[in-house]
Design a protein around this motif. Structure first.
Motif, PDB file in Angstrom:
ATOM      1  N   GLU A  47      45.836  47.839  33.207  1.00  0.00           N
ATOM      2  CA  GLU A  47      45.596  47.174  34.478  1.00  0.00           C
ATOM      3  C   GLU A  47      45.401  48.242  35.538  1.00  0.00           C
ATOM      4  O   GLU A  47      45.440  49.436  35.226  1.00  0.00           O
ATOM      5  N   ASP A  48      45.255  47.825  36.802  1.00  0.00           N
ATOM      6  CA  ASP A  48      45.006  48.804  37.862  1.00  0.00           C
ATOM      7  C   ASP A  48      46.278  49.476  38.372  1.00  0.00           C
ATOM      8  O   ASP A  48      46.233  50.251  39.317  1.00  0.00           O
ATOM      9  N   ALA A  71      42.082  53.792  31.492  1.00  0.00           N
ATOM     10  CA  ALA A  71      41.657  53.127  32.732  1.00  0.00           C
ATOM     11  C   ALA A  71      40.225  53.530  33.081  1.00  0.00           C
ATOM     12  O   ALA A  71      39.416  52.690  33.492  1.00  0.00           O
ATOM     13  N   PHE A  76      37.861  51.321  35.721  1.00  0.00           N
ATOM     14  CA  PHE A  76      38.646  51.360  36.955  1.00  0.00           C
ATOM     15  C   PHE A  76      38.253  52.597  37.760  1.00  0.00           C
ATOM     16  O   PHE A  76      38.087  53.679  37.205  1.00  0.00           O
ATOM     17  N   GLU A  78      39.995  53.031  40.908  1.00  0.00           N
ATOM     18  CA  GLU A  78      41.242  53.325  41.612  1.00  0.00           C
ATOM     19  C   GLU A  78      42.388  52.691  40.842  1.00  0.00           C
ATOM     20  O   GLU A  78      42.299  51.536  40.429  1.00  0.00           O
ATOM     21  N   VAL A  79      43.449  53.460  40.614  1.00  0.00           N
ATOM     22  CA  VAL A  79      44.656  52.945  39.959  1.00  0.00           C
ATOM     23  C   VAL A  79      45.862  53.410  40.759  1.00  0.00           C
ATOM     24  O   VAL A  79      45.781  54.339  41.567  1.00  0.00           O
ATOM     25  N   TRP A 123      42.107  58.131  42.309  1.00  0.00           N
ATOM     26  CA  TRP A 123      40.699  57.767  42.202  1.00  0.00           C
ATOM     27  C   TRP A 123      40.143  58.437  40.968  1.00  0.00           C
ATOM     28  O   TRP A 123      40.340  59.638  40.749  1.00  0.00           O
TER      29      TRP A 123
END
Length: 133
Positions: A47-48, A71, A76, A78-79, A123
């Motif tokens: 997930e983020d 990710a 993604f 941004e996490v 990022w």
């Protein structure tokens, strides 16, 4: 009401009855899955955000490295990595991984509404190129 509360507290706070735990058939029911051991792989959804509180400190660096890789592969950009505030040990481990990971484009403390200095926003570079963790 007070009597029922006291009875509940007495049951809840009394030591467990350990008699018979070593007896045959005292273990989990037939066919029940074994609890995970130290060497078992645990599959987690990507997930983020990832909360590192559930991982052993010795595993944090490798968990973060693999998480960033996965990710990025999933697109993604941004996490958020939640490492907690504490004494800053986990934060330093996370930042060390981030500073050398090829998927990372940049990072900073999360804003107060997203964890403050107990979390780091990361990022990621677009997928492609060097994806090795």
């Amino acid at each position: 009401m007070l009597r029922r509360l006291r009875e509940w507290l007495d049951r809840a706070l009394s030591p467990p009855d350990l008699a018979g735990l070593d007896a045959p058939g005292a273990g989990p029911p037939e066919g029940a899955p074994e609890p995970p051991g130290d060497d078992d792989v645990v599959v987690m959804p990507i997930e983020d955000a990832i909360d590192l509180h559930t991982f052993a400190p010795r595993d944090v660096a490798s968990v973060v490295e693999e998480y960033l890789h996965e990710a990025q592969l999933r697109g993604f950009r941004e996490v958020r990595i939640i490492h907690g505030r504490g004494k800053g040990v986990q934060r330093r481990v996370v930042r060390a991984v981030l500073s050398r990971h090829p998927a990372v484009d940049g990072f900073r403390d999360a804003p107060a509404s997203r964890g403050g200095w107990g979390a780091t926003l990361v990022w990621l570079k677009p997928a492609g190129g060097d994806l090795a963790p």
